[in-house]
Structures are given as C-alpha cells and as structure tokens.
Design a protein around this motif. Sequence first.
Motif, PDB file in Angstrom:
ATOM      1  N   LEU A 178      -5.400  -1.277  -8.921  1.00 46.13           N
ATOM      2  CA  LEU A 178      -4.629  -0.793  -7.769  1.00 46.13           C
ATOM      3  C   LEU A 178      -5.564  -0.502  -6.586  1.00 46.13           C
ATOM      4  O   LEU A 178      -5.237  -0.813  -5.440  1.00 46.13           O
ATOM      5  CB  LEU A 178      -3.839   0.466  -8.131  1.00 46.13           C
ATOM      6  CG  LEU A 178      -2.695   0.315  -9.140  1.00 46.13           C
ATOM      7  CD1 LEU A 178      -1.862   1.585  -9.207  1.00 46.13           C
ATOM      8  CD2 LEU A 178      -1.791  -0.869  -8.803  1.00 46.13           C
ATOM      9  N   VAL A 191      -5.135   6.841  -5.765  1.00 49.25           N
ATOM     10  CA  VAL A 191      -5.156   5.416  -6.077  1.00 49.25           C
ATOM     11  C   VAL A 191      -6.589   4.871  -6.182  1.00 49.25           C
ATOM     12  O   VAL A 191      -6.836   3.920  -6.931  1.00 49.25           O
ATOM     13  CB  VAL A 191      -4.322   4.618  -5.041  1.00 49.25           C
ATOM     14  CG1 VAL A 191      -5.071   4.509  -3.715  1.00 49.25           C
ATOM     15  CG2 VAL A 191      -3.975   3.239  -5.557  1.00 49.25           C
ATOM     16  N   TYR A 229      -2.215  12.472  -7.531  1.00 49.24           N
ATOM     17  CA  TYR A 229      -2.344  11.005  -7.583  1.00 49.24           C
ATOM     18  C   TYR A 229      -3.435  10.532  -6.621  1.00 49.24           C
ATOM     19  O   TYR A 229      -3.454  10.920  -5.453  1.00 49.24           O
ATOM     20  CB  TYR A 229      -1.007  10.364  -7.219  1.00 49.24           C
ATOM     21  CG  TYR A 229      -1.028   8.855  -7.215  1.00 49.24           C
ATOM     22  CD1 TYR A 229      -0.903   8.137  -8.407  1.00 49.24           C
ATOM     23  CD2 TYR A 229      -1.151   8.139  -6.030  1.00 49.24           C
ATOM     24  CE1 TYR A 229      -0.918   6.758  -8.404  1.00 49.24           C
ATOM     25  CE2 TYR A 229      -1.158   6.757  -6.025  1.00 49.24           C
ATOM     26  CZ  TYR A 229      -1.049   6.067  -7.213  1.00 49.24           C
ATOM     27  OH  TYR A 229      -1.049   4.688  -7.209  1.00 49.24           O
ATOM     28  N   ASN A 260       0.826  -1.210   0.000  1.00 43.46           N
ATOM     29  CA  ASN A 260       0.000   0.000   0.000  1.00 43.46           C
ATOM     30  C   ASN A 260       0.860   1.259   0.000  1.00 43.46           C
ATOM     31  O   ASN A 260       0.516   2.257  -0.636  1.00 43.46           O
ATOM     32  CB  ASN A 260      -0.947  -0.006   1.200  1.00 43.46           C
ATOM     33  CG  ASN A 260      -2.193  -0.839   0.925  1.00 43.46           C
ATOM     34  OD1 ASN A 260      -2.305  -1.455  -0.144  1.00 43.46           O
ATOM     35  ND2 ASN A 260      -3.110  -0.879   1.864  1.00 43.46           N
ATOM     36  N   ILE A 293       2.070   1.611  -3.671  1.00 49.57           N
ATOM     37  CA  ILE A 293       1.098   1.993  -4.721  1.00 49.57           C
ATOM     38  C   ILE A 293       0.126   3.086  -4.275  1.00 49.57           C
ATOM     39  O   ILE A 293      -0.477   3.749  -5.103  1.00 49.57           O
ATOM     40  CB  ILE A 293       0.318   0.763  -5.244  1.00 49.57           C
ATOM     41  CG1 ILE A 293      -0.539   0.131  -4.136  1.00 49.57           C
ATOM     42  CG2 ILE A 293       1.251  -0.254  -5.872  1.00 49.57           C
ATOM     43  CD1 ILE A 293      -1.372  -1.042  -4.631  1.00 49.57           C
ATOM     44  N   ARG A 294       0.013   3.291  -2.975  1.00 45.95           N
ATOM     45  CA  ARG A 294      -0.945   4.292  -2.510  1.00 45.95           C
ATOM     46  C   ARG A 294      -0.263   5.603  -2.103  1.00 45.95           C
ATOM     47  O   ARG A 294      -0.733   6.688  -2.416  1.00 45.95           O
ATOM     48  CB  ARG A 294      -1.715   3.734  -1.304  1.00 45.95           C
ATOM     49  CG  ARG A 294      -2.841   4.614  -0.792  1.00 45.95           C
ATOM     50  CD  ARG A 294      -3.354   4.136   0.564  1.00 45.95           C
ATOM     51  NE  ARG A 294      -2.356   4.345   1.622  1.00 45.95           N
ATOM     52  CZ  ARG A 294      -2.527   3.964   2.887  1.00 45.95           C
ATOM     53  NH1 ARG A 294      -3.619   3.337   3.250  1.00 45.95           N
ATOM     54  NH2 ARG A 294      -1.580   4.195   3.794  1.00 45.95           N
TER      55      ARG A 294
END
Lengths: 445, 72
Positions: A71, A65, A63, A49, A52-53
């Motif tokens: 994702l 997610v 950004y 996490n 990707i987060r």
Amino acid sequence: MQAIQSFMEKYFVPVAAKIGSMRVLIAVRDAFVGTLPVAMAGSIAVMINAIIRDMPGQFNPDYDVSAIPVLAQIVAVNGFVWQGTLAVAGIIFAISWGYNLSRVFDVDGLAGALVSLATLIMGVQFAVPDGPWGWLPLRHLGAMTYFTTMLLGGLSVAIYIILIKRKITIKLPDSVPPAISKAFTAIIPAAAGLYAAAIIYYIFSLTIGAEGTFVIDWISEVIAAPLLGLSQGYGAVALITFLVSLFWFFGLHGPNVLAPILEGIWGVGQLNNLNAFQEGGLQAVMANIGNPNMQEATFLWVRGSFDAYAWFGGSGGTITLILAIFLFSKRADYKTIAKLGVGPGIFNINEPVMFGLPIVLNPIMLIPFILAPLVATTIGYLATIWGLVAPVTQSVTWVMPPFLLSFLATAGDWRAPIVTLVAFAASFVIWAPFVIAANSQKEAE
Amino acid sequence: MITINLAQNQADAIALLEAYQGGDFSYKFEGKQGIRMKFSVTGDPEQAGKKAKDLIKSQQWGTNLYFNVMIG
C-alpha cells in the motif's frame, strides 16, 4: 404551457444554439474535454490514495499507510501520477487550449498548442528573490493558471491564427516535406504571438507588477477570485442547474453549451480541492475554504457536486422518474420505456427516457424536469454549506451509480449517500404527480 | 429505416441527409411525428445511422444538439 414553449423556441433556443456553436466557446469546451484523459488518470491516483491512505484513518486513528507494504508503494506511485497530471494541470490545459483554439479555426494545432504553452511559461515565476534561479513553482502551473492561459494564451494563439490565415508566413517550395513546411509556415505567426504576450508581461512588470506581483497571480485575484466567489453562492448554483435542465428540455446538450462556465469555474474549483486533498487530505481542503490566495483556495461547491446530488440517473434526476413510473404509471408505453431505461439509468444515462417518453419538448414533463434537480441541488448545497457532509474532493466519472458516486466524490464520507437519498426522495415526490397526470392524459386520448 | 430523435434544426438535418452523396448510403425523409423523424436508407441501417449521427455532429449547428438515432 404551449405559449411558454413557443416563446422559448422562438427567442431562447436560437440564441442558446448560436452561443453554443461559437468557435471560441467550442474551443473552450474542447480544451477542457481534451485534458480529460490526463486529468482522469490524476483523479484516479488521488482517489486510490484517498481510499487506501485517508479513508481508513476515519475509523482507526492509528492507521499509517506508510507502514504497510505494497500500500505504501501504491501511494508513492500515485504521487508520481498526480505530479505529472493534476499538479501541473495548467500546463496540460495550456496545450489543450492552444491546440483546440487553432483547430476550430482550421490551422495547425500543434504549433498553436506550443504557442499557448510558451505564453503560460513566460508568466511563471522563474526566480526567488535572493534564492535559486531557473525553477518553476507548482502554484503557477496549476488550475488557477487557466484564466491566464485563456486570456494571454488566447491572445497569442489568436495572433498566430490571424497571421496564418493572412498568409504572413515563410513559404517553402512544394518539394519540401509537409512536416518541415508546416513548421516553417508557423514561425512568423508564432513568434509574433509570443512577442505580443511577452510585451504585455513586460509592461505589466513595470506597472502593476512593479512590486513583484505576477500576471498569473494578478489575474487569479482580479478575475478568478470574483468568479469562483460567485460560484459558491446559491443563486449561481441554482441558475446553472436550471439552465442545464432547460437546454436539455429543448434538445440542446446542456453541459456542452455551458461547459465554459461549468468547467471553467466549478471545474477549476474541483481541481484545487483535488490538489489540496492530495497534499493534506480533507483537513487541508477544509482549512483552505475561503483562502484569499486563489492558488491554495478550496471550495465547498464544485463541478462534481452537481453530479453527486442533482443529476442522479442523468439530468432531471430521471432515475426517480423511472421509479415513479414503475409504481404509479398505468401506461404500457411508459412502463416499456422505464424497463428499457432502468439499466442505463443506474449509470446516469437517460437517453431512452429522454427520447422514449419523451421528455424533450414534452410540456407535461417540463416542470418536474426543471424542478426536481433544482430541489435536489438545494438539498445537496445546504447540506454541504452547513457542514453536514464533506465537500466534493474527488473527481468521479459521471457514469458511476448515484449513491456510490457521492460516497466516492466526498472521499468516503458516509453521510454523502444519505444526502443523495434525501435529494432522491424529494425528486421522486416531484416526479410522481406528473406520472399520475400522464395516466389521465392517455385516457383522454 | 432509421429514426432520428431531434428537437432542434430538423429542417437542417433533413436537408443535410437528403443531400448527402458519399456513395455509401443515401437518406430519404419519410415523415415526422414531434421530435421523431423517419428516414429510409440504402445500405446497412446501423452503419447509415452512425453516419447520420456523425454528419449532424460535424455541422456547426450540430455540435451542441442533443439527439439520438435509432434503427427501425
């Protein structure tokens, strides 16, 4: 040097070995190690996490997610993994503690695990004043319950063990199947242990807890807070680094001997950082540094900080020793060992070097082996305390190559590998003269 | 032949291995140099080495020892 070594072997090592082989301390160590499979699953979930987060947000403020298919689902799945692991680390530790404490005293581990778990749950807040009844708040199931579990869970499991040993049990005929017989045998000892804990909880609720304080919160405040506070001072960090090296040098497994302290104090701090990061990213971690509420507090220096900045290539920062040997050694034996050691060394395994040169009980290696990690720790510590690098918020397995380890452990702070590089360079400078000195030692021989 | 690199409890380890009577291997202490202790073994040296490691680790004095076993 020889005199110091003799002194240490005569007085220090036997005491250390004795402490290291005490059953209760072995149980503490094994209890922490026992949680590893579940704790690592939770750590991996939080780290994925983070990658990707949270990490992309450092470079792209827009950004989000949750707007990215796949994702977003991965983040959600990881949330479930976290919920069943790190969020309830206290439950998992209680089971592991009861099991291992019983096991080291050669009694049934399952019953011990259940006694320990039940003792913890007795102390959990069960109802909100003027609110719902019959729910368990996460703040009473996390890492800060470790101390309550070790004390009260330890007491109830100890009573269970003693009564089993004294055979104050229900005895069934031999014809009864073992599984049933074992469960019945544990009834009286387990009940006695649980009632003892319950009476303590009750007396507490009438006295110290009369205003609504819970034992778990009180123990966190009175025991955990001072210990964790102490763990953030340079003296404690340096001392533990020194002792780990010293134990290794004398042929004892440093982190094993010191596991009750390393995992019980700095490891708990790391779990709090992990949970805070999962809930609100680095901001949540930084916002809770120094929070007096131990359930929510986060910490600058935690268990993984040692791995990130001090023990690259293994304890002693021996990957820098290998580099120094390649550059300066004229000894064929050293070069052979360095060639053998470089592969494992990249993954922080230094057994070939420790026993090959050897470093263990080798007086010429004592000073750099102790000094290099001390200096490296100091560099990492100061960089973290001064805010030059984010604190460690992720659990990364210790076999991760050094620079990647600090990068991932800080949830992708690009400055962390630079700090590791500075520590790495300092270690190299410390090791190099001793490698050169070993050249002349060979010539003398 | 196996080599055990062990700094502490060397006498305990020698006594333990020489007294081992599991039937699968036997160990005879051949000598030592510093932390390196050599044992001649019967049976597969690799398996004998693993067994020696397990035996030492299973002792109360062996739980926190830092040591390794090499073949040869």
